[in-house]
Every structure is written in structure tokens, then in C-alpha cells.
Design a protein around this motif. Structure first.
Motif, mmCIF file in Angstrom:
data_model
loop_
_atom_site.group_PDB
_atom_site.id
_atom_site.type_symbol
_atom_site.label_atom_id
_atom_site.label_comp_id
_atom_site.label_asym_id
_atom_site.label_seq_id
_atom_site.Cartn_x
_atom_site.Cartn_y
_atom_site.Cartn_z
ATOM 1 N N LEU A 108 3.374 3.379 -7.902
ATOM 2 C CA LEU A 108 3.154 3.114 -6.336
ATOM 3 C C LEU A 108 3.559 2.873 -5.761
ATOM 4 N N LEU A 109 4.633 3.251 -4.525
ATOM 5 C CA LEU A 109 4.910 2.669 -3.539
ATOM 6 C C LEU A 109 4.667 1.329 -2.990
ATOM 7 N N LEU A 110 3.033 1.251 -2.936
ATOM 8 C CA LEU A 110 3.061 0.068 -1.818
ATOM 9 C C LEU A 110 1.998 -0.957 -3.096
ATOM 10 N N THR A 111 2.004 -0.700 -4.020
ATOM 11 C CA THR A 111 2.392 -2.044 -5.320
ATOM 12 C C THR A 111 3.001 -2.532 -5.220
ATOM 13 N N GLU A 112 3.901 -2.737 -4.337
ATOM 14 C CA GLU A 112 5.852 -3.609 -4.321
ATOM 15 C C GLU A 112 4.936 -4.717 -2.794
ATOM 16 N N ILE A 113 3.773 -4.407 -1.942
ATOM 17 C CA ILE A 113 3.373 -4.907 -1.371
ATOM 18 C C ILE A 113 1.933 -6.108 -1.652
ATOM 19 N N ASP A 114 2.665 -7.097 -2.349
ATOM 20 C CA ASP A 114 0.979 -7.888 -2.540
ATOM 21 C C ASP A 114 0.208 -7.170 -3.988
ATOM 22 N N GLY A 115 1.321 -6.458 -4.563
ATOM 23 C CA GLY A 115 0.629 -5.355 -5.647
ATOM 24 C C GLY A 115 -1.034 -4.382 -5.062
ATOM 25 N N ARG A 116 -1.276 -4.330 -3.330
ATOM 26 C CA ARG A 116 -2.279 -3.420 -3.890
ATOM 27 C C ARG A 116 -2.048 -2.322 -4.495
ATOM 28 N N GLU A 117 -2.944 -1.264 -4.895
ATOM 29 C CA GLU A 117 -2.894 0.055 -4.961
ATOM 30 C C GLU A 117 -2.665 0.878 -3.507
ATOM 31 N N ASN A 118 -2.361 1.231 -2.661
ATOM 32 C CA ASN A 118 -3.110 1.500 -1.382
ATOM 33 C C ASN A 118 -1.801 2.640 -1.533
ATOM 34 N N GLN A 119 -2.131 4.324 -0.719
ATOM 35 C CA GLN A 119 -1.120 4.848 -0.893
ATOM 36 C C GLN A 119 -0.521 5.050 0.536
#
Length: 149
Positions: A108-119
Motif C-alpha cells: 500500500l502506497l501510504l505504508t511508506e509514511i511511518d508504516g501506516r496502512e491508510n488508503q
């Protein structure tokens, strides 16, 4: 040998073209190749959504020459990393995986920001502010990706 990264959303007209353009603007194109695709084949051959083109242009990025294409199983062999914009597209990509190595490439793209799983929300049915919001989310993730590369 260049690292190849694929950005994927549903129609390849809003989010993934922005992600392709943003990441391309942050990396050395001789070392990093970025492309985008959609899990649905609704817009094959078309330009990205005019609102994505406009918001990218506001930020000095030209995505108007991109053309929409559909994600294919061969993309697992072609690309080193495949970023999905949301969990639904992540699941659609994983469903086409032929082995564990294919699955390992998908994130998931946003896991690159602090490992969060936001979409990354689909801005298609919203207003221009949705495109600005999505642009900023994607840019934050792409900055992190570029740092790691």
C-alpha cells in the motif's frame, strides 16, 4: 540496472497517474523507472482525469502525456515494487499473483509514511479540494520512497 516501480489504482486516471508523475519528478530517470496502471480497464488509452492533470500542473508536473492502461500479470515480472493506492486495489493485484515473490512486491502506497496502512481516497466523485488532498498524500509517500531509493 534501473529499479522499476508501478503505481496502481482502479481506473489509472486519478491517483496512480499522479503517483507516477510525482515520483518521476523526485528521482533520477536513468536509475528509477516509474509507470502506472489500473486494476479496471475502463479508460485504456485515455489521458488521466483533467483534474489530476490540473493539480499536477499546479505543482509543476506534467502528466498530460500519460495514457491509461490495465494492470497485467506480466507486471509482476516487469516491476520490482508495485504500489496500490487502497486495500481494494491491493486485493485485486494480489489475486493475480502467481507466487509468493509476486505478493512480496505489492504494498500500500501510504505504508511508506511511518508504516501506516491508510488508503489514498479516490477523488473522482469529489471536488478539486479532494485532488489537492490526494496530491499531498501521494507526494508525502513519494518523498519517502525517493529517500529510500
Amino acid at each position: 540496472m534501473a529499479t522499476k516501480i508501478l503505481m496502481v489504482c482502479l481506473g489509472n486516471i486519478c491517483r496512480s497517474p499522479l503517483a507516477e508523475g510525482i515520483l518521476q519528478s523526485l528521482v533520477d530517470p536513468t536509475k528509477i523507472i516509474v509507470d502506472s496502471a489500473g486494476t479496471g480497464g475502463y479508460h485504456i488509452g485515455e489521458k488521466p482525469d483533467y483534474r489530476s492533470i490540473a493539480i499536477a500542473k499546479e505543482h509543476g508536473i506534467d502528466i498530460s502525456k500519460q495514457r491509461c492502461r490495465k494492470f497485467h500479470v506480466a507486471d509482476f515480472r516487469e516491476f520490482d515494487v508495485i504500489y496500490a493506492m487502497d486495500k481494494s486495489n491491493y486485493a485485486n493485484i494480489i489475486a493475480k499473483a502467481e507466487n509468493a515473490n509476486d505478493v512480496k512486491k505489492v504494498r500500500l502506497l501510504l505504508t511508506e509514511i511511518d508504516g501506516r496502512e491508510n488508503q489514498v481516497p479516490d477523488p473522482y466523485y469529489g471536488g478539486a479540494d479532494g485532488f489537492e488532498n490526494v496530491f499531498n498524500m501521494i507526494k508525502m509517500a513519494c518523498i519517502e520512497i525517493a529517500k529510500k531509493l
